[in-house]
Write an enzyme that holds these catalytic residues in place. Structure first.
Site, mmCIF file in Angstrom:
data_model
loop_
_atom_site.group_PDB
_atom_site.id
_atom_site.type_symbol
_atom_site.label_atom_id
_atom_site.label_comp_id
_atom_site.label_asym_id
_atom_site.label_seq_id
_atom_site.Cartn_x
_atom_site.Cartn_y
_atom_site.Cartn_z
ATOM 1 N N THR A 14 1.938 17.107 -21.280
ATOM 2 C CA THR A 14 2.981 17.409 -20.415
ATOM 3 C C THR A 14 2.866 16.723 -19.046
ATOM 4 O O THR A 14 3.879 16.217 -18.382
ATOM 5 C CB THR A 14 3.225 18.849 -20.213
ATOM 6 O OG1 THR A 14 3.610 19.552 -21.574
ATOM 7 C CG2 THR A 14 4.363 19.184 -19.162
ATOM 8 N N SER A 67 -0.753 17.379 -26.882
ATOM 9 C CA SER A 67 -2.307 17.974 -27.547
ATOM 10 C C SER A 67 -1.799 19.111 -28.529
ATOM 11 O O SER A 67 -2.995 19.615 -29.248
ATOM 12 C CB SER A 67 -2.975 18.480 -26.211
ATOM 13 O OG SER A 67 -2.521 19.921 -25.941
#
Ligand code: ASP
Length: 348
Positions: A14, A67
């Site tokens: 992010t 991730s």
């Protein structure tokens, strides 16, 4: 003598995410902005990196993943790059930009395998880089400050706090301070570019020998390990299905003091008889399993890793386990799984 370097490795997340609107804090795409772009968003990053050694910044884009989708290919690239940087005398420290979802696992992987003798600082963000509330730039600035501060080991810098690889977990799906240390709180705080440590570092273990590291990096995949949770209304079906499908290891996120439902116990013991590695830890969010010590015929029973603190069920599960396994009983399930994958890889 060239100036030492602090190298920033970009892996996505992010922190490198982009949304269509600046008001959007969810529904964005992670892993879009380059590591150079992240650096450009922090005007005084070179000054923070310079610290008292005059270090200069360098950056490498290793991956661009969300991730939640972290895989062995990216982990292997990251392990290799980190190991090389640790061996490079010109590199003073590393910063790794990463998603929050599996940050705790990556941090633990790097700590277990490499036991870095330099700072390796992971950082992340809970809002995309395009957000009105973007937290990535400040987190990156803090991570570089931690890297420049020179304390060796794997750290996570986020929301003004510094967490140790072993303790850190993602504790919230949305708030900015989502990363949390279980338990004892953060190891340090970063305030206006200065790092204030509040704990003394634990004694370091040794890194994997070169031959083991090379064997790990040469693997096409990691051993198959799953986490199973024990709880109410439990059956043995999941264990049996996984064993039939060839699972190599099972980590049980046990209830309370690392206890498991009786419906699971027999299946787990049978799985062990069939060569599946089985560890049991606790699903509790705080603390670690506590109970009786087992006489394993080894060193003093009070040594960390030699004291297996749990009830009779876990005594059975752990009696044959080695010292590393016993230490993993004390880990959160996500980290016990990483440790087990590594242990199985090392054994095979
Ligand atoms: N899904 C994102 C990731 O883990 C979440 C984040 O970075 O906060 O890459």
């Amino acid at each position: 003598m060239p100036n030492p370097k602090i190298v920033i490795l970009g892996t996505g997340g992010t922190i490198a995410g982009e949304a269509a609107e600046s008001t959007q804090g969810v529904g964005y795409r992670a892993g879009q902005i380059s590591v150079q772009g992240l650096i450009a968003a922090v005007p005084d990053l070179p000054r923070i990196a310079a610290g008292c050694t005059g270090a200069v910044l360098d950056a490498v884009q290793l991956a661009q993943v969300d991730s939640k989708d972290m895989d062995w290919r990216v982990w292997r690239t990251l392990l290799k790059a980190t190991a090389q940087a640790l061996d490079d005398a010109d590199i003073q420290a590393l910063v790794i930009t990463h998603g929050t979802d599996t940050l705790e696992e990556t941090a633990w992987l790097l700590q277990v395998v490499l036991q870095p003798g330099k700072p390796v600082v992971l950082t992340c963000a809970m809002r995309p880089a395009t957000s009105l509330q973007a937290d990535g730039p400040q987190n990156l600035r803090d991570a570089v400050a931690v890297a420049a501060a020179g304390r060796c080991g794997v750290w996570v810098a986020a929301a003004g706090e510094v967490h140790a690889a072993r303790q850190v977990l993602k504790a919230h799906p949305y708030r900015l301070n989502a990363m949390h240390s279980y338990e004892g709180g953060p190891c340090a705080y970063v305030e206006e570019g200065r790092v204030r440590w509040v704990v003394t570092p634990a004694t370091a273990c040794s890194a994997w020998p070169q031959a083991d590291l090379q064997a790990l990096l040469g693997r096409g995949e990691l051993p198959w390990v799953e986490v199973l949770q024990s709880g109410a209304v439990q059956s043995a079906r999941a264990v049996n299905a996984l064993v039939a499908a060839g699972v190599q290891g099972l980590v049980v996120a046990g209830t309370g003091n690392a206890t498991v439902h009786q419906q699971l116990l027999q299946a787990l013991l049978q799985a062990r008889e069939r060569g599946v590695m089985v560890w049991c830890t606790t699903r509790c969010l705080e603390g670690q399993a506590v109970g009786q010590s087992i006489d394993r015929g080894g060193p003093a029973a009070d040594d960390v890793g030699e004291t297996c603190l749990m009830d009779e069920i876990n005594v059975q599960l752990c009696k044959a386990a080695d010292a590393q396994a016993l230490d993993c009983v004390l880990l959160a399930p996500s980290k016990a799984r990483v440790a087990m994958m590594l242990q199985l890889a090392r054994n095979s």
